[in-house]
Scaffold this active site. Structure first.
Site, PDB file in Angstrom:
ATOM      1  N   ASP A  24      10.426 -22.426 -47.204  1.00 39.94           N
ATOM      2  CA  ASP A  24      10.691 -20.754 -47.217  1.00 39.94           C
ATOM      3  C   ASP A  24      10.688 -20.453 -48.791  1.00 39.94           C
ATOM      4  OD1 ASP A  24      11.450 -18.171 -46.521  1.00 39.94           O
ATOM      5  OD2 ASP A  24      12.613 -17.822 -47.721  1.00 39.94           O
ATOM      6  N   GLU A 108       5.723 -20.679 -43.780  1.00 39.84           N
ATOM      7  CA  GLU A 108       5.602 -19.658 -43.771  1.00 39.84           C
ATOM      8  C   GLU A 108       4.049 -19.215 -43.851  1.00 39.84           C
ATOM      9  OE1 GLU A 108       8.715 -16.339 -43.410  1.00 39.84           O
ATOM     10  OE2 GLU A 108       8.275 -17.003 -44.913  1.00 39.84           O
ATOM     11  N   CYS A 160      19.583 -15.118 -37.690  1.00 39.63           N
ATOM     12  CA  CYS A 160      20.542 -15.869 -38.022  1.00 39.63           C
ATOM     13  C   CYS A 160      20.501 -17.470 -37.805  1.00 39.63           C
ATOM     14  CB  CYS A 160      22.464 -15.713 -37.796  1.00 39.63           C
ATOM     15  SG  CYS A 160      23.805 -17.571 -37.680  1.00 39.63           S
ATOM     16  N   CYS A 163      22.887 -18.951 -34.317  1.00 40.76           N
ATOM     17  CA  CYS A 163      23.322 -18.167 -33.537  1.00 40.76           C
ATOM     18  C   CYS A 163      21.848 -17.545 -32.673  1.00 40.76           C
ATOM     19  CB  CYS A 163      24.530 -17.741 -33.899  1.00 40.76           C
ATOM     20  SG  CYS A 163      24.669 -16.281 -34.221  1.00 40.76           S
ATOM     21  N   CYS A 178      26.835 -13.958 -41.250  1.00 43.79           N
ATOM     22  CA  CYS A 178      26.583 -13.939 -39.888  1.00 43.79           C
ATOM     23  C   CYS A 178      27.556 -13.002 -39.789  1.00 43.79           C
ATOM     24  CB  CYS A 178      25.569 -14.418 -39.135  1.00 43.79           C
ATOM     25  SG  CYS A 178      25.795 -14.106 -36.894  1.00 43.79           S
ATOM     26  N   CYS A 180      28.286 -12.296 -36.426  1.00 42.27           N
ATOM     27  CA  CYS A 180      28.649 -12.637 -34.648  1.00 42.27           C
ATOM     28  C   CYS A 180      29.144 -14.004 -34.840  1.00 42.27           C
ATOM     29  CB  CYS A 180      26.941 -12.497 -34.404  1.00 42.27           C
ATOM     30  SG  CYS A 180      27.507 -13.231 -32.345  1.00 42.27           S
ATOM     31  N   ASP A 188      18.109 -17.940 -49.318  1.00 46.60           N
ATOM     32  CA  ASP A 188      16.394 -19.326 -48.484  1.00 46.60           C
ATOM     33  C   ASP A 188      16.667 -20.224 -47.729  1.00 46.60           C
ATOM     34  OD1 ASP A 188      15.563 -16.856 -49.471  1.00 46.60           O
ATOM     35  OD2 ASP A 188      15.896 -18.531 -52.019  1.00 46.60           O
TER      36      ASP A 188
HETATM   37 ZN   LIG Z   1      25.017 -16.605 -36.391  1.00 49.29          ZN
END
Ligand SMILES: [Zn+2]
Length: 230
Positions: A24, A108, A160, A163, A178, A180, A188
């Protein structure tokens, strides 16, 4: 690219080790990879560019047709050459090291031209010479028979890598947190892992041709001539 074509027949041995890496491009570092390793931005380029600007100003201060101006123009041209050589050397060395030590490299495919319009990023992007670098990554992919994949940059910095939940963040947010799954890591590093995941997804269905020695992503530009020269 003309230079690349002229020695595209070159092949070098590379010990296949099964290593896969996503990279990245960033502001803090030239790149961060999906193992969490970073490569520093070449500061010497920024220094060189400052000196380039100074020399440019000197030229415009001197009277047209004067011998002082001629001298200043000569110095400016010399510096230009030096900076472009420094950029290329950095791109070549970094790309070679990266490709040589991996079996799969995913990066990328940034639309650099679009990003340069953003004034905050412009300096870093031109310094980092990302597109020059990825041209050399593509080239060394062929030389070392390393699989090189460019993926679209959509949401790689937001999602993320653990997940898949989208975690919105601005450029100044340096840490991915995250809400979640609770994952916390450098933004990065998260992006590099996402990039690798994306690349791996895109290889599904292509692995068959890779297995029989046809690297359809890297070698599509190879001519029959270079194949027979192997
Ligand atoms: Zn996550």
């Amino acid at each position: 690219m003309i230079i690349l074509v002229s020695f595209a027949e070159r092949k070098e041995q590379h010990q296949h080790n099964g290593k896969q890496v996503g990279i990245d491009v960033g502001l803090e570092f030239f790149y961060t990879d999906s193992d969490g390793k970073t490569v520093e931005n070449p500061r010497f380029l920024r220094k060189s560019e400052k000196s380039l600007k100074r020399k440019q100003r000197k030229v415009s201060r001197c009277k047209k047709g004067s011998s002082n101006r001629r001298k200043a123009v000569k110095k400016l041209a010399k510096k230009h050459l030096k900076v472009s050589r420094q950029r290329k050397d950095f791109a070549v060395k970094t790309a070679r090291t990266l490709v040589q030590s991996n079996d799969l490299v995913v990066y990328e495919d940034l639309q650099v031209r679009n990003m340069v319009k953003n004034h905050h990023l412009a300096k870093s992007i031109s310094d980092a010479s990302w597109s020059l670098f990825t041209d050399w990554v593509d080239y060394y992919g062929k030389v070392f028979d390393t699989w090189v994949i460019a993926v679209a940059p959509h949401y790689t910095s937001q999602d993320c890598s653990v997940c898949g939940t989208r975690v919105q963040k601005s450029l100044s947010t340096r840490t991915h947190k995250c809400h979640c799954c609770g994952a916390v890591m450098h933004r990065d590093y998260n992006a590099a892992t996402m990039i690798l995941n994306k690349g791996l997804k895109s290889t599904v269905g292509r692995t068959e041709s890779k297995a029989c020695g046809q690297n359809d992503l890297c070698l599509s530009g190879e001519t029959p001539l270079s194949k027979s020269a192997e």
